[in-house]
Design a protein around this motif. Structure first.
Motif, mmCIF file in Angstrom:
data_model
loop_
_atom_site.group_PDB
_atom_site.id
_atom_site.type_symbol
_atom_site.label_atom_id
_atom_site.label_comp_id
_atom_site.label_asym_id
_atom_site.label_seq_id
_atom_site.Cartn_x
_atom_site.Cartn_y
_atom_site.Cartn_z
ATOM 1 N N CYS A 228 9.953 -21.513 27.145
ATOM 2 C CA CYS A 228 10.685 -21.532 28.389
ATOM 3 C C CYS A 228 11.869 -22.258 27.989
ATOM 4 N N GLU A 252 4.266 -28.084 35.333
ATOM 5 C CA GLU A 252 4.238 -26.697 35.840
ATOM 6 C C GLU A 252 4.021 -25.708 34.950
ATOM 7 N N ILE A 253 4.594 -25.817 33.589
ATOM 8 C CA ILE A 253 4.489 -24.729 32.458
ATOM 9 C C ILE A 253 3.609 -25.000 31.427
ATOM 10 N N ILE A 259 3.415 -18.300 31.130
ATOM 11 C CA ILE A 259 4.867 -18.453 31.679
ATOM 12 C C ILE A 259 5.736 -19.350 30.529
ATOM 13 N N ASN A 260 5.023 -19.827 29.534
ATOM 14 C CA ASN A 260 5.791 -20.555 28.566
ATOM 15 C C ASN A 260 6.488 -19.465 27.799
ATOM 16 N N THR A 264 11.080 -17.494 31.620
ATOM 17 C CA THR A 264 11.017 -18.792 32.420
ATOM 18 C C THR A 264 12.129 -19.793 32.069
ATOM 19 N N LYS A 279 11.213 -24.249 38.853
ATOM 20 C CA LYS A 279 10.757 -22.975 37.817
ATOM 21 C C LYS A 279 11.310 -21.627 38.373
ATOM 22 N N VAL A 281 10.845 -17.769 37.456
ATOM 23 C CA VAL A 281 10.474 -16.859 36.313
ATOM 24 C C VAL A 281 10.980 -15.258 36.702
#
Length: 282
Positions: A228, A252-253, A259-260, A264, A279, A281
């Motif tokens: 991300c 959070e990631i 989501i990494n 993102t 964050k 996305v």
């Protein structure tokens, strides 16, 4: 009268002999005989880039039998570091009457940047922006060539629209503004993670006359390693903003590989007297 004159000459002769004796003592009694080289920090045997016999190599740069009192070491240190790019001379201390002790460390590869004069090559830099090595695109990820510590895995890439860097191995890059900024960003990263290699690259761009910084986190599950993005807008309070962005990434990631990814983005904003990260996305 003659006895007084004789005594005067005896005193003068004694003083002259004492001065000559002291001069000879300073010349002959303080000639460099021993050079000790001591490592204050060094990488493990599997990671080190230093050749065997490096301590003897350092010793040969000192002029034995020269007067230790008159010795100055600036040129000697420059020669040592030029010939041995991975060596950092931390301090040289005189131990009278005949010994010099040299404290050294092994420089650690920290950054990689494209050579402006040869875009097919990478410059490998340490935290002082000293060029430690040059490698081609082909060899950047070659773990066989570089043992178990390939530069791709062990360095952070620096990208900038206006950054022009080139030079020879052993030289320092005179980019104080970029060096300060990048090291400040990495201080924010390390202050939160104690691991600067959680970052894969740092991109610096100009937007409407303001610097923006894209910190691309590392994802070992992706071929190019890009995870991300943490977007930091503006150079003010840079370390604090980076610290907040990394904290948001961790909470959070980081634990969610889905989501990494480059889809993102963590955006830093200011609200109610403090910086926060959000964050986003795609």
């Amino acid at each position: 009268m003659q006895s007084k004159r004789l005594r005067l000459w005896i005193i003068i002769g004694s003083v002259i002999l004492a001065i000559i004796g002291l001069f000879l003592f300073l010349i002959l009694g303080f000639r460099l005989k021993t050079v000790d080289v001591e490592f204050q920090s060094r990488l493990t045997q599997s990671e080190t880039k230093l050749e065997q016999g490096i301590q003897e190599n350092v010793k040969k740069h000192f002029k034995y039998k020269d007067n230790i009192i008159l010795m100055r070491f600036d040129d000697t240190i420059a020669e040592i570091e030029k010939e041995n790019p991975f060596i950092k001379v931390n301090q040289v201390i005189k131990y009278f009457p005949k010994t010099v002790r040299v404290y050294v460390s092994e420089r650690v590869p920290k950054y990689r940047v494209k050579d402006n004069q040869n875009l097919g090559e990478w410059l490998i830099l340490d935290g002082d922006f000293k060029i430690l090595d040059k490698v081609t695109d082909e060899n950047l990820k070659n773990e066989t060539l570089y043992r178990n510590s390939s530069y791709f895995k062990k360095t952070v890439e620096i990208l900038s629209e206006n950054l022009s860097i080139t030079g020879n191995v052993g030289e320092f890059i005179s980019k104080d503004d970029i060096m300060f900024t990048v090291n400040e960003i990495m201080s924010g990263v390390y202050g939160r993670t104690e691991d600067y290699l959680s970052v894969n690259s740092i991109s610096i761009t100009d937007v409407d006359g303001k610097k923006n910084y894209n910190i691309i986190m590392r994802n070992v599950a992706i071929d190019d390693g890009n995870g991300c993005k943490i977007l930091v807008e503006g150079s003010d309070n840079l370390l604090t903003k980076v610290f907040v962005g990394i904290s948001t990434f961790q909470s959070e990631i980081q634990k969610d590989s889905t989501i990494n990814t480059p889809k993102t983005t963590i955006r830093i904003y200011y609200s109610n007297g403090e910086y926060k990260g959000i964050k986003i996305v795609e």
